[in-house]
Design a protein around this motif. Structure first.
Motif, PDB file in Angstrom:
ATOM      1  N   LEU A 155       6.283  25.737  42.186  1.00  7.53           N
ATOM      2  CA  LEU A 155       7.153  25.008  41.324  1.00  7.53           C
ATOM      3  C   LEU A 155       8.625  24.836  41.825  1.00  7.53           C
ATOM      4  CD1 LEU A 155       5.552  27.131  38.336  1.00  7.53           C
ATOM      5  CD2 LEU A 155       4.972  24.823  39.392  1.00  7.53           C
ATOM      6  N   LEU A 156       9.001  23.801  41.511  1.00  5.97           N
ATOM      7  CA  LEU A 156      10.286  23.227  41.892  1.00  5.97           C
ATOM      8  C   LEU A 156      11.104  22.844  40.869  1.00  5.97           C
ATOM      9  CD1 LEU A 156       9.147  21.269  45.033  1.00  5.97           C
ATOM     10  CD2 LEU A 156      10.225  23.501  45.289  1.00  5.97           C
ATOM     11  N   GLY A 157      12.587  22.740  41.073  1.00  2.00           N
ATOM     12  CA  GLY A 157      13.605  22.271  40.323  1.00  2.00           C
ATOM     13  C   GLY A 157      14.728  23.423  39.887  1.00  2.00           C
ATOM     14  N   ARG A 158      14.508  24.380  40.859  1.00  5.31           N
ATOM     15  CA  ARG A 158      15.622  25.215  40.763  1.00  5.31           C
ATOM     16  C   ARG A 158      17.107  24.860  41.017  1.00  5.31           C
ATOM     17  NH1 ARG A 158      11.561  26.768  43.433  1.00  5.31           N
ATOM     18  NH2 ARG A 158      10.051  28.624  42.578  1.00  5.31           N
ATOM     19  N   ARG A 159      18.089  25.320  40.433  1.00  2.00           N
ATOM     20  CA  ARG A 159      19.548  24.798  40.785  1.00  2.00           C
ATOM     21  C   ARG A 159      20.048  26.230  41.608  1.00  2.00           C
ATOM     22  NH1 ARG A 159      21.253  20.051  39.136  1.00  2.00           N
ATOM     23  NH2 ARG A 159      23.447  20.603  38.601  1.00  2.00           N
ATOM     24  N   ASP A 160      21.274  25.710  42.450  1.00  2.00           N
ATOM     25  CA  ASP A 160      22.021  26.946  42.903  1.00  2.00           C
ATOM     26  C   ASP A 160      23.053  27.423  41.940  1.00  2.00           C
ATOM     27  OD1 ASP A 160      20.368  26.434  45.483  1.00  2.00           O
ATOM     28  OD2 ASP A 160      21.865  24.593  45.866  1.00  2.00           O
TER      29      ASP A 160
END
Ligand code: HEM
Ligand SMILES: *[C@@H]1O[C@H](CO)[C@@H](O)[C@H](O)[C@H]1NC(C)=O
Ligand SMILES: *[C@@H]1O[C@H](CO)[C@@H](O)[C@H](O)[C@H]1NC(C)=O
Length: 318
Positions: A155-160
């Motif tokens: 799953l993707l879409g993390r922010r820093d």
């Protein structure tokens, strides 16, 4: 698009377990904002997966240990204030104190230059789109696949994030922790005994410095000398790690306690037995546990930022 379709095609038997998990996690994550998604970059950076894969492929030609080192970075990132790329930040005092010097990371966590190379390649392909936190998640997934392990669609879409947390990094699981303490450190993130046993299965590849092993350099090595975590198939991602455990050949005290602790027989030991006897069972559970670990407190939506340089927050220049 090619990347996305070849990935979905590869899911095979993992798909059912994965979807059930995705629904459960999406429900939980929506309370705090936007849920992670396996198609997050399909429109904005369709080559992301291929770019990350190519850089890792190149890196491991000269350093076969790189896949193991990269998956460990994702673990040490996610266990410290969530999967927010905080581990990657360098010292920038007084605002940012790096997590790289804590006991679990100093002279131990490695692969940071490869992360820089991945970031540079992605900034070239799709500037400002792919977060450093997602680079670690993608790198973990690709590293397992390249070493012969299971494939899953992460799953993707993390922010820093824009902060580090040294106190929390000092509390990362230690090879000398008792089973109780390890279980508690995992339960803090909703990771149960099955997750603990499955995730420690990552010790099927990579290396350990002898001072962390049960042998403690007594075979004549000096501190810092390296041993294979899995002495049977050192570079392969398979279930031999569990067979080694059963044969009394665990490298780390924290591996061994999953069998030898007085409470293990009723908790972790049966799971070790199961995974030793069935690689597919291990692979399915490992993929599911990695997705759970990768979902620890992600920053999403408008929170955080997309760092241009994984070592520095954007406001500090790069
Ligand atoms: C249960 C808690 C864990 C403890 C106490 C632990 C401890 C350690 C230690 C002491 C090392 C050797 C470090 C060195 O010698 O410099 C190591 C290496 C490694 N760990 Fe863990 N670990 C744990 C869980 C995990 C998890 C959850 C993963 C990934 C999913 C993981 C993946 C790895 C890998 C791949 C290496 C080899 C890295 C390399 O060769 O660069 N470990 N771990
Ligand atoms: C990290 O390792 C270096 C080099 O071995 C050492 O000089 C330094 O004191 C260590 N840092 C910490 C915080 O332990
Ligand atoms: C390993 O051996 C060294 C040197 O004898 C000792 O100082 C250290 O405490 C030992 N480590 C553990 C975990 O027992």
């Amino acid at each position: 698009m090619a990347a996305a379709s070849s990935r979905s095609a590869s899911l095979g038997l993992l798909v059912a377990a994965h979807c059930a998990l995705l629904l459960a996690l999406a429900g939980g994550a929506s309370a705090g904002g936007v849920a992670l998604s396996s198609t997050f970059y399909d429109a904005s950076c369709p080559t992301a997966y291929d770019v990350v894969r190519r850089v890792i492929q190149n890196a491991r030609v000269s350093d076969p240990r790189i896949p193991a080192s990269l998956i460990r970075l994702h673990f040490h990132d996610c266990f410290v204030q969530g999967c927010d790329g905080s581990l990657l930040l360098d010292d920038d005092l007084p605002t940012i104190q790096t997590e790289k010097n804590v006991l679990a990371n100093n002279n131990s966590a490695r692969g940071f230059p490869v992360v820089d190379d991945i970031k540079a390649a992605l900034e070239h392909a799709c500037p400002g789109i792919v977060s450093c936190a997602d680079i670690l998640a993608l790198a973990a997934e690709i590293s397992v696949e390249l070493a012969g392990g299971p494939r899953w669609s992460g799953l993707l879409g993390r922010r820093d994030g824009t902060t580090t947390n040294v106190e929390s990094a000092n509390n990362l699981p230690s090879p000398f922790d008792s089973l109780n303490v390890l279980q508690e450190k995992f339960r803090n993130f909703n990771l149960d005994d099955t997750d603990l046993v499955a995730l420690q299965g990552a010790h099927t590849f990579g290396k350990v410095q002898c001072q962390f092993t049960r042998e403690n350099c007594t075979a004549g090595q000096r501190e810092g000398d390296l041993k294979n975590l899995d002495q049977v198939t050192p570079d392969l991602f398979d279930n031999k790690y569990y067979g080694n455990l059963l044969e009394g050949r665990a490298q780390l005290p924290s591996d061994e306690v999953m069998l030898s602790d007085p409470t293990a027989a009723a908790t972790t030991a049966p799971v070790v037995q199961r995974f030793a006897g069935n690689q597919q069972d291990f692979f399915r559970n490992f993929a599911a546990s990695m997705i759970k670990m990768g979902n620890i407190s992600p920053l999403t939506g408008k929170d955080g930022e997309i760092r241009k340089n994984c070592r520095r927050v954007n406001s500090r220049g790069y």
